[in-house]
Design a protein around this motif. Structure first.
Motif, mmCIF file in Angstrom:
data_model
loop_
_atom_site.group_PDB
_atom_site.id
_atom_site.type_symbol
_atom_site.label_atom_id
_atom_site.label_comp_id
_atom_site.label_asym_id
_atom_site.label_seq_id
_atom_site.Cartn_x
_atom_site.Cartn_y
_atom_site.Cartn_z
ATOM 1 N N ASN A 1 0.819 -1.221 0.000
ATOM 2 C CA ASN A 1 0.000 0.000 0.000
ATOM 3 C C ASN A 1 0.850 1.267 0.000
ATOM 4 N N GLY A 2 2.125 1.124 -0.309
ATOM 5 C CA GLY A 2 3.018 2.278 -0.312
ATOM 6 C C GLY A 2 3.837 2.343 0.967
ATOM 7 N N THR A 3 4.747 3.303 1.015
ATOM 8 C CA THR A 3 5.657 3.412 2.152
ATOM 9 C C THR A 3 5.115 4.294 3.274
ATOM 10 N N ASP A 4 4.004 4.987 3.042
ATOM 11 C CA ASP A 4 3.468 5.911 4.050
ATOM 12 C C ASP A 4 2.394 5.294 4.939
ATOM 13 N N ASP A 5 1.892 4.121 4.565
ATOM 14 C CA ASP A 5 0.816 3.488 5.329
ATOM 15 C C ASP A 5 1.416 2.644 6.450
ATOM 16 N N TYR B 1 -0.707 -0.251 7.991
ATOM 17 C CA TYR B 1 -0.740 -1.463 7.174
ATOM 18 C C TYR B 1 0.582 -2.225 7.295
ATOM 19 N N ILE B 2 1.695 -1.496 7.244
ATOM 20 C CA ILE B 2 3.021 -2.114 7.335
ATOM 21 C C ILE B 2 3.154 -2.903 8.638
ATOM 22 N N LEU B 3 2.774 -2.290 9.753
ATOM 23 C CA LEU B 3 2.891 -2.948 11.046
ATOM 24 C C LEU B 3 1.922 -4.123 11.175
ATOM 25 N N HIS B 4 0.730 -3.993 10.577
ATOM 26 C CA HIS B 4 -0.269 -5.073 10.624
ATOM 27 C C HIS B 4 0.240 -6.310 9.873
ATOM 28 N N VAL B 5 0.714 -6.108 8.650
ATOM 29 C CA VAL B 5 1.206 -7.227 7.846
ATOM 30 C C VAL B 5 2.442 -7.846 8.502
ATOM 31 N N ASN B 6 3.303 -6.995 9.052
ATOM 32 C CA ASN B 6 4.521 -7.489 9.683
ATOM 33 C C ASN B 6 4.196 -8.341 10.912
ATOM 34 N N LYS B 7 3.181 -7.938 11.680
ATOM 35 C CA LYS B 7 2.781 -8.697 12.858
ATOM 36 C C LYS B 7 2.269 -10.082 12.477
ATOM 37 N N ILE B 8 1.493 -10.141 11.398
ATOM 38 C CA ILE B 8 0.983 -11.424 10.911
ATOM 39 C C ILE B 8 2.135 -12.334 10.493
#
Length: 201
Positions: free
Chosen positions: A149-153, A156-163
């Motif tokens: 979703n881009g580098t500013d979201d 989303y980055i933290l959510h996907v990384n946690k999964i």
């Protein structure tokens, strides 16, 4: 040679080494270094005592910096960076620095322990080249998923990384090279603090 004669590092690129035998940690920014100098410092950064001789760089004998700092964040924390991605081979490892600055450091598990201890001590050219290729490919896949979703979201980055990290933790198979090195880091750093305390008392 893995480092060719035409390499040109034009970005900040830090290499961590320990000065031998004092075992003090140094962080070298090799931006702009000559290929011959890059080759030498990288050689030092993977020089394991008893298996390899220390490498002499700028009149210092250097060995692998992982013996004192396996997650060398210090030089990056001094820079004006939005995010710092810490890539781990061990899903159980959480670097202490990231607890202090949770909005800046993102811990990412590289493998689900696909690299076991014996693979990390295979120094044949073909094996090393293969590990580097796997590293580039796997990192590209993981970062591609995080930045979909881009580098500013950041949410989303933290959510996907946690999964991803949760799955990595579930698939943990125990002992690996990073876990051994991280234990060594902890022991050596505690010993250093104790020694300083004794000296100053």
């Amino acid at each position: 040679m893995i480092v060719n004669d035409n390499i040109n590092i034009d970005k900040d690129f830090f290499v961590t080494c320990c000065e031998f035998p004092a075992m003090t940690v140094d962080y070298y920014n090799i931006k702009g270094w000559k290929p011959s100098e890059v080759r030498k410092i990288l050689h030092a950064a993977v020089s394991i005592p008893t298996l390899m001789q220390p490498i002499k760089v700028n009149n210092k004998k250097l060995i692998d910096g992982a013996f004192r700092d396996n997650i060398p964040l210090k030089p990056l924390l001094d820079m004006d960076l939005d995010l710092i991605f810490v890539v781990h081979f061990d899903p159980y490892w959480v670097c202490k620095e990231s607890i202090q600055i949770p909005d800046k450091v993102v811990n990412l598990c590289f493998f689900v322990n696909e690299l076991i201890v014996k693979d990390s001590f295979d120094f044949r050219y073909k094996s090393i080249s293969n590990m580097i290729e796997i590293g580039y490919t796997r990192t590209n896949e993981l970062l591609g998923a995080l930045f979909r979703n881009g580098t500013d979201d950041l949410e989303y980055i933290l959510h996907v990384n946690k999964i991803h990290n949760t799955k990595a933790l579930e698939g943990d198979k125990g002992l690996n090279t990073d876990r051994i090195i991280n234990i060594m880091n902890g022991v050596s750093n505690k010993a250093e603090r104790l020694l300083k305390k004794i000296i100053n008392s």
